[in-house]
Scaffold this motif. Sequence first.
Motif: not given
Length: 457
Positions: A393-411
């Motif tokens: 699943g998407i880490p909480a709070g990352d739902e928007e940021r994952i569409f940013d360029r080069f953004y990857r969740s820490d996990e």
Amino acid sequence: MSLRTRLAAIVALAVLLVSTLVILSARELAERELEQNVDNELRQAIATVASDLRPREGGRGNRRDNRLESRRWFAQIVDRDGTIINNADDAPLLVFTADDAALFDRPLIKDRDGLDGSRIRFANVDLDGDTYRVATRAFPRGAVQVAINRGGIDTTVAGLTDRLWILVAFGALISALVGYLVANRIARPIERLASTATEVAKTRDFGQRIEVDRSDEVGKLANSFNSMLGVLEVSQEQQHRLVQDASHELRTPLTSLRTNIDLLSARGDAIPADQRNEIVADLKRESQELTNLVGELVDLATDQDAAAASPIEFDLGAVTNDIATRFGRLEDRAITVQGDHQLVVADIEAIERSIVNLVTNAVKFSPAGSAIEVVLSTDAGLHRVEVHDQGSGIPAGDEERIFDRFYRSDETRTLPGSGLGLSIVAQTAERHGGSAWAANRSPGPGALVGFSFSSLS
Ligand code: ADP
């Protein structure tokens, strides 16, 4: 020739042309009117001469007669053969032409003077350097000819036309001036536009704008120019950001590659074989990731310019099924597609790439063998593609940021990836008038990531 001079010249020419036509017809009208007056005088004079002659007996003969002239006119009397019988003192002799003689043959019609209305003709005749208006009226036994100097008519008409020409000259001058001023008002903002365009071409500063203080065509042109500058500015900014982000993101894998290569070349022989193999495997993996990253970067950069790509009609269901079958076989897991076949008009390559990116993520971020579902639907005229997985699943709070360029969740940083896949999806959706979203499934586990787009036509 500048726009101003051209417009001024055109307006002046048009005024001159129209005025010339007006003057010519005014001149003709005036001339005809004045001639009509003179012709009436001539009729009158013939009536006078005829009535003076009538009571006199023995009017025939070569006798000169004072009643054959006045201050305005002079007359002469001819017999049916055209021989002059009587004429005025000191007055030039009038020629009795064949046309005049033909009057005797015309039928008799009495006019209001009791004279024969049909047996009269008027002509302009040159005599001793002057032009005369001559009327000849035939009577049973001879004809009366009366002449009036036309000089008066010609002088009046010439005076009138001279005055009109002066007026026209003034009119043309004033209209040229007005034309110049109007053209000036139109040309000034166009010149400002041209100089801004030149300035922009020189400095490549797309942040410049033209002040628009009018709503006419020129104002619209300036507005369009400003919108074009706006689009160019955004595109330039996006390109700058992309290049900056890319150089930043490329630096880490490149440094790692170089470190490993340095290590191998400096101490290659001293390194135990299994460690060396590990380093070579690392090199392979890193260069593969670099290849993927460059590929995605190229996709992203070309997608920015893809507005020009021509949309085509295709079956969204068929395309999605294809991708699901391909990935299902490759990954050996169940990837199902839910939803009807939909005919859409869009940039097929971009839509395909976006679905592939979503499925790749679902495969990557969910346990091997778990099911993946691609749901197709339509809502408010938009086509929707949503991929459901049973992963972390998407880490909480990352739902928007994952569409940013080069953004990857820490996990997920340890997993291979560039952080560009979802920004390509978001960009495609936006370009097609839709949007992209991500959420966690409820009940979980797993994520649902999707995008919408409208059919272009
Ligand atoms: P990449 O997958 O190359 O890292 P993406 O732009 O595709 O880049 O995704 C950005 C980030 O969004 C991923 O690194 C991951 O953290 C998160 N993400 C994307 N899809 C999923 C998913 N289905 N489940 C969980 N996290 C996801």
